[in-house]
Motif scaffolding. Structure first.
Motif, PDB file in Angstrom:
ATOM      1  N   GLY A 233     -15.347 -29.610  31.732  1.00 16.52           N
ATOM      2  CA  GLY A 233     -16.081 -30.708  32.345  1.00 16.52           C
ATOM      3  C   GLY A 233     -16.934 -30.339  33.538  1.00 16.52           C
ATOM      4  N   THR A 234     -17.407 -29.078  33.592  1.00 17.40           N
ATOM      5  CA  THR A 234     -18.183 -28.643  34.756  1.00 17.40           C
ATOM      6  C   THR A 234     -19.695 -28.699  34.535  1.00 17.40           C
ATOM      7  N   LEU A 235     -20.138 -28.962  33.312  1.00 17.49           N
ATOM      8  CA  LEU A 235     -21.575 -28.955  33.030  1.00 17.49           C
ATOM      9  C   LEU A 235     -22.209 -30.311  33.325  1.00 17.49           C
ATOM     10  N   GLY A 236     -23.503 -30.275  33.631  1.00 20.81           N
ATOM     11  CA  GLY A 236     -24.270 -31.506  33.782  1.00 20.81           C
ATOM     12  C   GLY A 236     -23.974 -32.307  35.029  1.00 20.81           C
ATOM     13  N   ARG A 237     -23.579 -31.643  36.112  1.00 22.37           N
ATOM     14  CA  ARG A 237     -23.320 -32.370  37.360  1.00 22.37           C
ATOM     15  C   ARG A 237     -24.623 -32.893  37.963  1.00 22.37           C
ATOM     16  N   SER A 238     -24.582 -34.098  38.475  1.00 22.19           N
ATOM     17  CA  SER A 238     -25.766 -34.696  39.093  1.00 22.19           C
ATOM     18  C   SER A 238     -26.045 -34.060  40.448  1.00 22.19           C
ATOM     19  N   SER A 239     -27.315 -34.026  40.816  1.00 19.87           N
ATOM     20  CA  SER A 239     -27.693 -33.620  42.169  1.00 19.87           C
ATOM     21  C   SER A 239     -27.717 -34.866  43.048  1.00 19.87           C
ATOM     22  N   ARG A 240     -28.130 -34.705  44.292  1.00 18.31           N
ATOM     23  CA  ARG A 240     -28.199 -35.860  45.188  1.00 18.31           C
ATOM     24  C   ARG A 240     -29.256 -36.861  44.742  1.00 18.31           C
ATOM     25  N   GLU A 241     -30.246 -36.371  44.019  1.00 19.56           N
ATOM     26  CA  GLU A 241     -31.379 -37.224  43.681  1.00 19.56           C
ATOM     27  C   GLU A 241     -31.515 -37.521  42.192  1.00 19.56           C
ATOM     28  N   LYS A 242     -30.831 -36.746  41.355  1.00 17.70           N
ATOM     29  CA  LYS A 242     -31.099 -36.882  39.927  1.00 17.70           C
ATOM     30  C   LYS A 242     -29.845 -36.636  39.102  1.00 17.70           C
ATOM     31  N   ALA A 243     -29.734 -37.383  38.017  1.00 19.99           N
ATOM     32  CA  ALA A 243     -28.637 -37.176  37.075  1.00 19.99           C
ATOM     33  C   ALA A 243     -29.101 -36.256  35.950  1.00 19.99           C
ATOM     34  N   SER A 244     -28.152 -35.724  35.208  1.00 16.56           N
ATOM     35  CA  SER A 244     -28.486 -34.885  34.066  1.00 16.56           C
ATOM     36  C   SER A 244     -29.272 -35.686  33.038  1.00 16.56           C
ATOM     37  N   ALA A 245     -30.187 -35.023  32.349  1.00 18.57           N
ATOM     38  CA  ALA A 245     -31.012 -35.697  31.345  1.00 18.57           C
ATOM     39  C   ALA A 245     -30.167 -36.266  30.210  1.00 18.57           C
ATOM     40  N   PHE A 246     -29.018 -35.655  29.969  1.00 19.20           N
ATOM     41  CA  PHE A 246     -28.102 -36.137  28.933  1.00 19.20           C
ATOM     42  C   PHE A 246     -26.681 -36.111  29.485  1.00 19.20           C
ATOM     43  N   GLU A 247     -25.893 -37.052  29.047  1.00 16.29           N
ATOM     44  CA  GLU A 247     -24.475 -37.021  29.390  1.00 16.29           C
ATOM     45  C   GLU A 247     -23.797 -35.989  28.496  1.00 16.29           C
ATOM     46  N   ILE A 248     -23.233 -34.963  29.117  1.00 16.09           N
ATOM     47  CA  ILE A 248     -22.607 -33.888  28.349  1.00 16.09           C
ATOM     48  C   ILE A 248     -21.120 -34.195  28.214  1.00 16.09           C
ATOM     49  N   PRO A 249     -20.655 -34.512  27.018  1.00 19.02           N
ATOM     50  CA  PRO A 249     -19.241 -34.869  26.856  1.00 19.02           C
ATOM     51  C   PRO A 249     -18.331 -33.662  27.040  1.00 19.02           C
ATOM     52  N   ASP A 250     -17.123 -33.933  27.511  1.00 15.77           N
ATOM     53  CA  ASP A 250     -16.122 -32.873  27.585  1.00 15.77           C
ATOM     54  C   ASP A 250     -15.670 -32.531  26.169  1.00 15.77           C
ATOM     55  N   ALA A 251     -15.529 -31.250  25.906  1.00 15.09           N
ATOM     56  CA  ALA A 251     -15.060 -30.808  24.592  1.00 15.09           C
ATOM     57  C   ALA A 251     -13.547 -30.639  24.618  1.00 15.09           C
ATOM     58  N   SER A 252     -12.928 -30.861  23.494  1.00 19.27           N
ATOM     59  CA  SER A 252     -11.477 -30.710  23.386  1.00 19.27           C
ATOM     60  C   SER A 252     -11.143 -29.351  22.786  1.00 19.27           C
ATOM     61  N   ALA A 253     -10.226 -28.656  23.420  1.00 17.92           N
ATOM     62  CA  ALA A 253      -9.774 -27.366  22.902  1.00 17.92           C
ATOM     63  C   ALA A 253      -8.567 -27.581  21.998  1.00 17.92           C
ATOM     64  N   PRO A 254      -8.408 -26.764  20.974  1.00 13.79           N
ATOM     65  CA  PRO A 254      -7.258 -26.921  20.073  1.00 13.79           C
ATOM     66  C   PRO A 254      -5.947 -26.582  20.778  1.00 13.79           C
ATOM     67  N   MET A 255      -4.943 -27.400  20.562  1.00 12.35           N
ATOM     68  CA  MET A 255      -3.635 -27.176  21.167  1.00 12.35           C
ATOM     69  C   MET A 255      -2.621 -26.634  20.164  1.00 12.35           C
ATOM     70  N   LYS A 256      -2.976 -26.693  18.871  1.00 18.39           N
ATOM     71  CA  LYS A 256      -2.066 -26.222  17.829  1.00 18.39           C
ATOM     72  C   LYS A 256      -2.826 -25.375  16.815  1.00 18.39           C
ATOM     73  N   ILE A 257      -2.125 -24.437  16.213  1.00 13.66           N
ATOM     74  CA  ILE A 257      -2.660 -23.688  15.082  1.00 13.66           C
ATOM     75  C   ILE A 257      -2.127 -24.358  13.822  1.00 13.66           C
ATOM     76  N   ARG A 258      -3.010 -25.004  13.087  1.00 16.05           N
ATOM     77  CA  ARG A 258      -2.590 -25.713  11.882  1.00 16.05           C
ATOM     78  C   ARG A 258      -2.305 -24.746  10.739  1.00 16.05           C
ATOM     79  N   SER A 259      -3.209 -23.817  10.529  1.00 15.81           N
ATOM     80  CA  SER A 259      -3.020 -22.831   9.466  1.00 15.81           C
ATOM     81  C   SER A 259      -4.000 -21.690   9.671  1.00 15.81           C
ATOM     82  N   MET A 260      -3.670 -20.548   9.122  1.00 13.26           N
ATOM     83  CA  MET A 260      -4.551 -19.388   9.150  1.00 13.26           C
ATOM     84  C   MET A 260      -4.456 -18.684   7.804  1.00 13.26           C
ATOM     85  N   GLY A 261      -5.563 -18.146   7.368  1.00 12.77           N
ATOM     86  CA  GLY A 261      -5.555 -17.427   6.107  1.00 12.77           C
ATOM     87  C   GLY A 261      -6.864 -16.704   5.904  1.00 12.77           C
TER      88      GLY A 261
END
Length: 269
Positions: A233-261
């Protein structure tokens, strides 16, 4: 990655550094940090043809305004903005950013991962000496793993001493790919059973431990694309005068390994 591809990648990174500095230096105090990576990338830039320099510069110029729009703090005229190439060792520790932009007057930085004609973050490989468990997720590989792969690499070493070419090996699937991949998967599963945090650690190592924008140039399509990796959640921080051109959503990291092959049809001969 071949030497030629590596040099072109470095040259493209230099094109981005140049584009950033050109845009920012006219609106705020900006400094390019001198280091060995800057020297190496500049040499790569000087070594490519004029046509390639023009193409790389065009690609960077086409997308630099979008990056500045996403990160208003880069143009905020406070203090000094530093532009620095990462040293190659950073990638070995899970930081895949090629350029880091930061200010010393505030606790903030943003990174760019610059890719030329490919989208991969890392080109990770297995070897007879690489302790991938320790390097990727902080748990040294077990004795069982080393016992499993030792005969595979011993066979390859014998064939090398005999002068056998890779293309001349009769059963690469059965003798190399399948047992090596099985040993790898078994080892990851053993570590995951011991420590479930292996999932997030492995993901962060391969994708990146720090947030960043990934810039991908596709020369054949004459296209430059931007992908955001905002796990913390560190990307797209607003400055004192301007907000980011787009709202950058926080991404979710995987907490489980479902399967590998793996699929035999996908194994490169």
């Amino acid at each position: 990655m071949s030497t030629n591809s590596n040099d072109q990648g470095r040259a493209y990174e230099y094109a981005w550094m140049t584009a950033l500095y050109k845009k920012l230096a006219v609106v705020r105090k900006t400094c390019v940090v001198a280091n060995s990576s800057l020297d190496a990338n500049k040499r790569a830039w000087n070594a490519i043809s004029q046509d390639k320099r023009e193409l790389y510069a065009l690609s960077a110029d086409a997308a630099v305004d979008m990056v500045l729009g996403l990160e208003p703090l880069m143009k905020e005229n406070q203090g000094t903005l530093f532009l620095a190439f990462q040293k190659d060792e950073a990638g070995e520790n899970g930081d895949v950013r090629d350029i880091v932009i930061y200010r010393e007057d505030i606790p903030w930085e943003v990174g760019l991962s610059i890719k030329h004609n490919h989208t991969a973050v890392k080109h990770s490989r297995l070897s007879h000496v690489l302790d991938f468990g320790k390097e990727w997720y902080g748990i040294p590989c077990s004795k069982q793993y080393w016992d499993d792969i030792r005969p595979i690499f011993a066979m390859l070493n014998r064939e090398k001493e005999l002068g056998t070419k890779w293309s001349e090996l009769h059963d690469k699937d059965g003798d190399v790919y399948i047992p090596l991949l099985k040993a790898f998967l078994d080892e990851v599963n053993r570590a995951y059973e011991r420590e479930p945090e292996v999932a997030i650690r492995m993901f962060e190592y391969l994708v990146g431990m720090k947030d960043y924008h990934k810039i991908v140039s596709n020369d054949s399509k004459k296209m430059t694309s931007i992908h955001t990796f905002n796990l913390h959640g560190t990307l797209g921080r607003s400055s004192r005068e301007k907000a980011s051109a787009f709202e950058i959503p926080d991404a979710s990291a995987p907490m489980k390994i479902r399967s590998m092959g793996f699929c035999l049809c996908a194994i490169k001969k």
